[in-house]
Design a protein around this motif. Structure first.
Motif, PDB file in Angstrom:
ATOM      1  N   TYR A  47       0.809  -1.225   0.000  1.00 55.79           N
ATOM      2  CA  TYR A  47       0.000   0.000   0.000  1.00 55.79           C
ATOM      3  C   TYR A  47       0.841   1.274   0.000  1.00 55.79           C
ATOM      4  N   PRO A  49       2.924   4.448  -0.732  1.00 55.55           N
ATOM      5  CA  PRO A  49       3.181   5.224  -1.943  1.00 55.55           C
ATOM      6  C   PRO A  49       4.666   5.170  -2.297  1.00 55.55           C
ATOM      7  N   ASP A  51       7.846   6.838  -4.285  1.00 59.25           N
ATOM      8  CA  ASP A  51       8.588   7.836  -5.050  1.00 59.25           C
ATOM      9  C   ASP A  51       9.906   7.170  -5.428  1.00 59.25           C
ATOM     10  N   GLN A  90       8.738  10.837   6.064  1.00 59.69           N
ATOM     11  CA  GLN A  90       7.764  10.505   5.024  1.00 59.69           C
ATOM     12  C   GLN A  90       6.696   9.553   5.540  1.00 59.69           C
ATOM     13  N   ARG A  94       2.992  10.791   4.970  1.00 58.54           N
ATOM     14  CA  ARG A  94       2.193  10.106   3.949  1.00 58.54           C
ATOM     15  C   ARG A  94       0.944   9.484   4.562  1.00 58.54           C
ATOM     16  N   GLU A  95       1.100   8.843   5.697  1.00 62.04           N
ATOM     17  CA  GLU A  95      -0.036   8.165   6.338  1.00 62.04           C
ATOM     18  C   GLU A  95      -1.137   9.149   6.714  1.00 62.04           C
ATOM     19  N   GLY A  97      -1.019  12.736   6.080  1.00 63.09           N
ATOM     20  CA  GLY A  97      -1.077  13.961   5.296  1.00 63.09           C
ATOM     21  C   GLY A  97      -0.379  15.104   6.012  1.00 63.09           C
ATOM     22  N   ASN A 101      -0.924  18.459   1.470  1.00 61.15           N
ATOM     23  CA  ASN A 101      -0.782  17.092   0.958  1.00 61.15           C
ATOM     24  C   ASN A 101      -1.820  16.188   1.607  1.00 61.15           C
ATOM     25  N   ALA A 102      -2.621  15.564   0.785  1.00 61.31           N
ATOM     26  CA  ALA A 102      -3.660  14.668   1.286  1.00 61.31           C
ATOM     27  C   ALA A 102      -3.032  13.406   1.866  1.00 61.31           C
ATOM     28  N   PRO A 103      -3.691  12.796   2.851  1.00 69.17           N
ATOM     29  CA  PRO A 103      -3.174  11.534   3.397  1.00 69.17           C
ATOM     30  C   PRO A 103      -3.149  10.444   2.330  1.00 69.17           C
ATOM     31  N   GLN A 104      -2.159   9.578   2.434  1.00 69.74           N
ATOM     32  CA  GLN A 104      -2.054   8.391   1.594  1.00 69.74           C
ATOM     33  C   GLN A 104      -1.815   7.203   2.532  1.00 69.74           C
ATOM     34  N   PHE A 106      -1.283   3.836   4.415  1.00 66.13           N
ATOM     35  CA  PHE A 106      -0.776   2.525   4.016  1.00 66.13           C
ATOM     36  C   PHE A 106      -0.718   1.570   5.200  1.00 66.13           C
TER      37      PHE A 106
END
Length: 145
Positions: A47, A49, A51, A90, A94-95, A97, A101-104, A106
């Motif tokens: 899950y 993200p 880069d 990160q 990322r988890e 947001g 930056n919107a949450p991503q 995982f």
């Protein structure tokens, strides 16, 4: 976050584990939690993200926290293992947001997807550990006679 779990056979498992020393119980529990935790870690890697791939590759099962994580952690159980990325920012950015930056997520989707499998695996692994320890103790006793 505190998670409380109960399952069929828990009392029997607890009784079986109580026959061992605290050190042996911790060793059996560590193996069980590491092996079951890898199920969540593998799903989280899927899950995560990507880069450069560094975040995904940093997701692991561990018994240690970073200094910053330790300062904010309260121990809830005799045996604890941690699943997630290393201390690179990160991970939580990322988890959850951040500004702009919107949450991503995982980690949470990985847990939601695998929690029943993980809990079953913990029980199975604990029984395997108990059986191995009993056999090893029987071998030692036989050699001593």
């Amino acid at each position: 976050m505190k998670v409380t779990v109960s399952f069929a056979g828990g009392k029997e498992l607890d009784a079986a584990l109580s026959q061992f020393t605290a050190t042996k119980r911790r060793a059996i529990g560590r193996v069980a939690l590491d092996n079951a935790g890898e199920i969540v870690a593998k799903a989280a890697r899927g899950y995560a993200p990507v880069d450069s791939g560094g975040l995904r590759e940093s997701i692991d099962v561990s018994g240690t926290l970073t200094r910053a994580q330790k300062s904010e952690h309260r121990k809830f159980a005799e045996q604890e293992r941690y699943i997630g990325p290393d201390d690179r920012p990160q991970g939580h950015l990322r988890e959850f947001g951040s500004d702009g930056n919107a949450p991503q997520p995982f980690m949470r989707p990985a847990w939601d997807e695998t929690k029943n499998q993980v809990l079953d695996r913990i029980g199975d692994e604990l029984w395997v550990g108990i059986e191995k320890a009993v056999k090893a103790a029987a071998k030692r006793a036989a050699r001593g006679k």
